[in-house]
Scaffold this active site. Structure first.
Site, PDB file in Angstrom:
ATOM      1  N   ILE A   1      32.802  47.176  32.609  1.00  0.00           N
ATOM      2  CA  ILE A   1      34.149  47.189  33.170  1.00  0.00           C
ATOM      3  C   ILE A   1      35.180  47.520  32.096  1.00  0.00           C
ATOM      4  O   ILE A   1      36.073  48.346  32.306  1.00  0.00           O
ATOM      5  CB  ILE A   1      34.449  45.839  33.838  1.00  0.00           C
ATOM      6  CG1 ILE A   1      33.551  45.644  35.061  1.00  0.00           C
ATOM      7  CG2 ILE A   1      35.921  45.740  34.223  1.00  0.00           C
ATOM      8  CD1 ILE A   1      33.599  44.252  35.656  1.00  0.00           C
TER       9      ILE A   1
ATOM     10  N   ARG B   1      37.247  36.037  34.027  1.00  0.00           N
ATOM     11  CA  ARG B   1      37.052  34.699  34.572  1.00  0.00           C
ATOM     12  C   ARG B   1      38.231  33.830  34.170  1.00  0.00           C
ATOM     13  O   ARG B   1      38.772  33.958  33.066  1.00  0.00           O
ATOM     14  CB  ARG B   1      35.750  34.079  34.036  1.00  0.00           C
ATOM     15  CG  ARG B   1      34.482  34.637  34.645  1.00  0.00           C
ATOM     16  CD  ARG B   1      34.305  34.166  36.079  1.00  0.00           C
ATOM     17  NE  ARG B   1      33.034  34.587  36.647  1.00  0.00           N
ATOM     18  CZ  ARG B   1      32.853  35.686  37.349  1.00  0.00           C
ATOM     19  NH1 ARG B   1      33.880  36.500  37.570  1.00  0.00           N
ATOM     20  NH2 ARG B   1      31.666  35.987  37.844  1.00  0.00           N
TER      21      ARG B   1
ATOM     22  N   GLU C   1      39.551  27.952  41.770  1.00  0.00           N
ATOM     23  CA  GLU C   1      39.729  28.865  42.902  1.00  0.00           C
ATOM     24  C   GLU C   1      39.113  28.228  44.141  1.00  0.00           C
ATOM     25  O   GLU C   1      38.084  27.570  44.040  1.00  0.00           O
ATOM     26  CB  GLU C   1      39.058  30.206  42.615  1.00  0.00           C
ATOM     27  CG  GLU C   1      39.623  30.930  41.406  1.00  0.00           C
ATOM     28  CD  GLU C   1      38.943  32.279  41.143  1.00  0.00           C
ATOM     29  OE1 GLU C   1      38.123  32.726  41.995  1.00  0.00           O
ATOM     30  OE2 GLU C   1      39.203  32.881  40.100  1.00  0.00           O
TER      31      GLU C   1
ATOM     32  N   HIS D   1      41.540  36.839  43.444  1.00  0.00           N
ATOM     33  CA  HIS D   1      40.219  37.306  43.002  1.00  0.00           C
ATOM     34  C   HIS D   1      39.781  38.493  43.869  1.00  0.00           C
ATOM     35  O   HIS D   1      38.694  38.506  44.454  1.00  0.00           O
ATOM     36  CB  HIS D   1      39.185  36.183  43.064  1.00  0.00           C
ATOM     37  CG  HIS D   1      38.036  36.378  42.117  1.00  0.00           C
ATOM     38  ND1 HIS D   1      37.401  35.339  41.496  1.00  0.00           N
ATOM     39  CD2 HIS D   1      37.414  37.505  41.680  1.00  0.00           C
ATOM     40  CE1 HIS D   1      36.422  35.800  40.726  1.00  0.00           C
ATOM     41  NE2 HIS D   1      36.426  37.115  40.824  1.00  0.00           N
TER      42      HIS D   1
END
Length: 307
Positions: free
Chosen positions: A162, A238, A267, A285
């Site tokens: 990523i 994260r 979350e 998210h």
């Protein structure tokens, strides 16, 4: 979790044990191909059927219910929705002959795009300008100035799949790219081992590193202070990577200019203090919430579960 009936267990759908939470849309898509058996349904199965289950399904956020594995002696593979591995006890699973198969490739492009979108949202005031128009402030004066993306110094924490795509996309927009991580990677971008020094050099610090204990709280008060009052933070990795108390204080005091967060320590109910911060963009998210991702993700999971 999705509860599966047992009526067609002998039919064409292979049985798969649900070991943790998965998104409802993925459950719906896979249920057409597999018999998804949840924790409540598992004890009711005959021993021979439980022993015949070789594949399990969970998510990077859901992890694994270890107690269920005691009833699944034939399990040898777990498909996981997502790229993260920090919620899996890999040595424990490996000792039982169980391999975990995440889906990182499916997540890469969407997460990288979203990170770039958050950079635009922060530097070009896209979210705050929407509110500016809606509350009628435009008639009283001009909206605040933002920053041009081209020429910005971007520090990327974690140059994996990523991070590399984020770097490539922002470099194509004319940004200067540097990165930090455990070691130098092949590629055209400048490596900075010291995270605080990377923050000092950056206009925007983008977090795309793995979660887990090794990276817990690495974005602390000292790093945020080095990022400085004109620096911005973007997190698509994260929530555990950031010391949230230090970040909230930095945003309240103006130690940094702003932040855009797609992930949180807790979350789906993050620290309520984030809700009061006008210089913080909050997202649920949602970096991989695209129709293309769900299509590709279902296909990747089906391939794993049939292997």
């Amino acid at each position: 979790m999705t509860t599966s009936g047992q009526g067609d267990s002998e039919g064409s759908r292979p049985p798969v044990a649900l070991l943790g939470s998965i998104p409802a849309d993925i459950s719906t898509a896979l249920r057409q191909q597999f018999e998804l058996i949840d924790e409540d349904s598992l004890p009711a199965l005959p021993d021979d059927r439980r022993k015949a289950i070789t594949h399990g399904l969970t998510s990077a956020m859901g992890g694994v219910n270890h107690a269920m594995l005691e009833d699944l002696p034939g399990l040898d593979a777990i498909a996981s929705v997502g790229a993260g591995m920090d919620r899996f006890d890999l040595p424990w699973l490996s000792a039982r002959g169980i391999a975990v198969h995440p889906t990182p490739d499916v997540m890469t492009e969407d997460t990288a795009e979203f990170a770039v979108g958050l950079v635009f949202a922060l530097l070009r005031n896209i979210v705050s300008n929407d509110g500016f128009v809606r509350r009628g402030a435009w008639s009283a004066g001009r909206a605040p100035l933002g920053y041009r993306i081209s020429g910005r110094r971007i520090g990327i924490v974690g140059l994996g799949r990523i991070g590399s795509r984020i770097a490539g996309k922002l470099a194509a927009l004319g940004c200067d790219i540097a990165y930090s991580g455990p070691s130098r990677k092949d590629g055209p971008w400048r490596f900075e081992l010291d995270l605080a020094e990377l923050a000092r050099q950056a206009d925007v610090l983008v977090l795309s590193c793995a979660g887990g204990e090794a990276t817990r709280g690495i974005i602390n008060a000292a790093v945020l202070e080095r990022l400085g009052p004109q620096g911005y933070l973007v997190n698509v990795s994260r929530g555990s990577v950031v010391d949230e108390a230090a970040l909230i204080e930095a945003l309240e005091r103006g130690t940094i200019a702003g932040a855009a967060l797609d992930v949180f320590e807790n979350e789906p109910v993050p620290n309520p203090l984030f809700l009061e911060l006008p210089n913080c963009i909050l997202q649920p998210h949602a970096s991989v919430f695209t129709r293309e991702n769900r299509r590709d993700l279902a296909a990747a999971l089906e391939q794993i579960l049939r292997s």
